[in-house]
Scaffold this active site. Sequence first.
Site, short mmCIF file in Angstrom:
data_model
loop_
_atom_site.label_atom_id
_atom_site.label_comp_id
_atom_site.label_asym_id
_atom_site.label_seq_id
_atom_site.Cartn_x
_atom_site.Cartn_y
_atom_site.Cartn_z
N HIS A 45 -33.97 -112.89 10.32
CA HIS A 45 -34.89 -112.77 11.44
C HIS A 45 -36.33 -112.49 10.99
O HIS A 45 -37.23 -113.30 11.20
CB HIS A 45 -34.46 -111.60 12.35
CG HIS A 45 -33.02 -111.63 12.79
ND1 HIS A 45 -32.52 -112.52 13.72
CD2 HIS A 45 -31.98 -110.85 12.43
CE1 HIS A 45 -31.24 -112.27 13.93
NE2 HIS A 45 -30.88 -111.27 13.16
O1 RIB Z 1 -32.52 -108.62 16.63
C1 RIB Z 1 -32.94 -108.70 15.29
C2 RIB Z 1 -34.01 -107.68 15.01
O2 RIB Z 1 -33.49 -106.38 15.22
C3 RIB Z 1 -34.49 -107.70 13.54
O3 RIB Z 1 -35.82 -107.29 13.47
C4 RIB Z 1 -33.60 -106.68 12.90
O4 RIB Z 1 -34.19 -106.09 11.73
C5 RIB Z 1 -33.52 -105.66 13.99
O5 RIB Z 1 -34.69 -104.86 13.94
#
Ligand code: RIB
Length: 313
Positions: A243
């Site tokens: 992500h």
């Molecule tokens: O949903 C994914 C996000 O939530 C990413 O930033 C992960 O590190 C968590 O913070």
Amino acid sequence: MARKIIIDTDPGQDDAAAIFLALASPETLSVLGITTVAGNVPLARTSENARIVCEWAGKPETRVFAGCDAPMQRALVTAEHVHGKTGLDGPANLPKPKIALQDQHGVDFIIDTLRAEPAGSVTLCTLGPLTNIGTAFAKAPEIIARVAEIVMMGGAYFEVGNITPAAEFNIYVDPEAADIVFKSGCKLTVMPLDVTHKALTSPARVAALRDLGTTAGIAMADMLDFFERFDVEKYGSAGAPLHDPCVIAYLLRPELFDGRHINVMIETKSELTLGMTVADFWGVTDRTPNALFMQDVDADGFFALLTERLARL
Ligand code: RIB
Ligand code: CA
């Protein structure tokens, strides 16, 4: 001249990848500071983890500022079930960081930096709940117009939620902060699950990081070996979605990404859909577009960039 950025983060294995990528690209990105926020794990842990990652990157001079320890109006929701108790589970032993935290609160660092730097010269890169940014905007509204751009990981539309059926974690944890940010008028570039779920690790991609043989490469591979199990079990996916490094990769190679400029609003009232990013992807309302909402990524190009840059650390 390198682009000035502040990274706001809740490390998190994928946050670590984003921090590595930024610190490995000084010719393009000048990291003015890292501000930590409660999210994946409590603030004390995210603040330790950010410093550990900077040391693994061989950048002990990086300034790390602890920010908010709870959302603006709600109780903190964490994600140890994804990231492990430390938030950086994977490597056999997590070191105690030698870097000291800066004395200044992360929110005040954001405010003071935006006041001091030329207007339009600082980009905020947010990798966790938007609590620090929402609090800074509420405390010092005059800084909003001085922000060059906010590039964030958060939200979901076609991919729907990962913490509830409707919401992505970063937005869900602090929907009121997200609402402030999405209504701020700042230039917003959003990396939702729609795109991050296309940046999936694979055994070959993780092996390429481990084969770097560096502290950062081995630590990253160990973290990803742990991090991927949640998404593989939940989604049956081939690997873990990276992500947060999508945020930094966009600043380095924007051509790897594709999206649409649309209106996005945040659900803050309904308990059923709290934290949902209500994206008017098909333009069925007269709401003004306020965000570049990414949908696609060249995954091979993304991982080639990540591997090439981690080789520098
Ligand atoms: O949903 C994914 C996000 O939530 C990413 O930033 C992960 O590190 C968590 O913070
Ligand atoms: Ca994160």
